[in-house]
Design a protein around this motif. Sequence first.
Motif, PDB file in Angstrom:
ATOM      1  N   UNK A   1       3.796   7.375   3.467  1.00 16.27           N
ATOM      2  CA  UNK A   1       3.692   7.118   4.901  1.00 16.27           C
ATOM      3  C   UNK A   1       2.269   6.733   5.284  1.00 16.27           C
ATOM      4  N   UNK A   2       1.293   7.485   4.769  1.00 18.89           N
ATOM      5  CA  UNK A   2      -0.111   7.158   5.059  1.00 18.89           C
ATOM      6  C   UNK A   2      -0.481   5.787   4.498  1.00 18.89           C
ATOM      7  N   UNK A   3       0.007   5.479   3.310  1.00 21.04           N
ATOM      8  CA  UNK A   3      -0.239   4.163   2.719  1.00 21.04           C
ATOM      9  C   UNK A   3       0.395   3.050   3.529  1.00 21.04           C
ATOM     10  N   UNK A   4       1.606   3.293   4.031  1.00 21.60           N
ATOM     11  CA  UNK A   4       2.275   2.291   4.861  1.00 21.60           C
ATOM     12  C   UNK A   4       1.493   2.044   6.140  1.00 21.60           C
ATOM     13  N   UNK A   5       0.992   3.109   6.737  1.00 21.91           N
ATOM     14  CA  UNK A   5       0.193   2.987   7.951  1.00 21.91           C
ATOM     15  C   UNK A   5      -1.092   2.209   7.681  1.00 21.91           C
ATOM     16  N   UNK A   6      -1.792   2.573   6.611  1.00 19.67           N
ATOM     17  CA  UNK A   6      -3.026   1.863   6.251  1.00 19.67           C
ATOM     18  C   UNK A   6      -2.758   0.404   5.899  1.00 19.67           C
TER      19      UNK A   6
ATOM     20  N   UNK B   1       0.836  -1.204   0.000  1.00 20.79           N
ATOM     21  CA  UNK B   1       0.000   0.000   0.000  1.00 20.79           C
ATOM     22  C   UNK B   1       0.873   1.257   0.000  1.00 20.79           C
ATOM     23  N   UNK B   2       2.035   1.212   0.654  1.00 17.91           N
ATOM     24  CA  UNK B   2       2.958   2.354   0.614  1.00 17.91           C
ATOM     25  C   UNK B   2       3.442   2.585  -0.812  1.00 17.91           C
ATOM     26  N   UNK B   3       3.796   1.511  -1.524  1.00 20.44           N
ATOM     27  CA  UNK B   3       4.243   1.654  -2.918  1.00 20.44           C
ATOM     28  C   UNK B   3       3.106   2.146  -3.810  1.00 20.44           C
ATOM     29  N   UNK B   4       1.910   1.655  -3.578  1.00 20.57           N
ATOM     30  CA  UNK B   4       0.754   2.087  -4.365  1.00 20.57           C
ATOM     31  C   UNK B   4       0.478   3.581  -4.164  1.00 20.57           C
TER      32      UNK B   4
ATOM     33  N   UNK C   1       2.699  10.390  -5.473  1.00 21.74           N
ATOM     34  CA  UNK C   1       4.044  10.906  -5.677  1.00 21.74           C
ATOM     35  C   UNK C   1       4.628  11.703  -4.527  1.00 21.74           C
ATOM     36  N   UNK C   2       4.230  11.450  -3.304  1.00 22.17           N
ATOM     37  CA  UNK C   2       4.824  12.176  -2.170  1.00 22.17           C
ATOM     38  C   UNK C   2       5.138  11.204  -1.038  1.00 22.17           C
ATOM     39  N   UNK C   3       6.091  11.647  -0.227  1.00 23.82           N
ATOM     40  CA  UNK C   3       6.480  10.811   0.913  1.00 23.82           C
ATOM     41  C   UNK C   3       5.378  10.727   1.959  1.00 23.82           C
ATOM     42  N   UNK C   4       4.624  11.800   2.117  1.00 22.82           N
ATOM     43  CA  UNK C   4       3.519  11.789   3.069  1.00 22.82           C
ATOM     44  C   UNK C   4       2.456  10.775   2.655  1.00 22.82           C
ATOM     45  N   UNK C   5       2.181  10.693   1.365  1.00 24.14           N
ATOM     46  CA  UNK C   5       1.219   9.709   0.874  1.00 24.14           C
ATOM     47  C   UNK C   5       1.746   8.292   1.090  1.00 24.14           C
TER      48      UNK C   5
END
Length: 159
Positions: free
Chosen positions: A107-112, A92-95, A101-105
């Motif tokens: 991070x949020x994807x990794x958390x989810x 999900x972090x890679x997706x 295209x941002x590190x914040x996205x």
Amino acid sequence: MIKEWATVVAWENGEALLRCDVKASCNSCASRAGCGSRLLNKLGPQNHHILSVASEQPLVAGQKVELGIAEGSLIGSALLVYMSPLVGLFLIAALFQGLFGSDLAAFCGALLGGVGGFLLARGISSKLSRRADWQPVILSVALPPDALRVETIISEDGR
């Protein structure tokens, strides 16, 4: 088959309530001063686990039983618990990184993904725990605690 001894707490209607003591090998290891596992073992106050196992043979409180669980089920459950959150985190972090295209996205994807993987593992493990081959079984039963009695007989001449 992985084996461990447990103590019977109660037995009723073909169901045995057992207590397994947690054994930490941290006191015998040579590198115990710098080991992180030793610190983690000290954090938790739990020194035993209570579990319920089917037993047709009547058991007495205090009696010892040998439990066994198949290696395949133990390895499968460990893979499920550890790998699902990890795979979810990376996927999900890679997706999110690719989509936004941002590190914040990312991070949020990794958390989810990590939380989603944990919830997935939790749901699957509750279904797998009902399977008979994933359940611990009683392999052998020791004598009840009151079955063995030692008497010392002293003769009149003192021997």
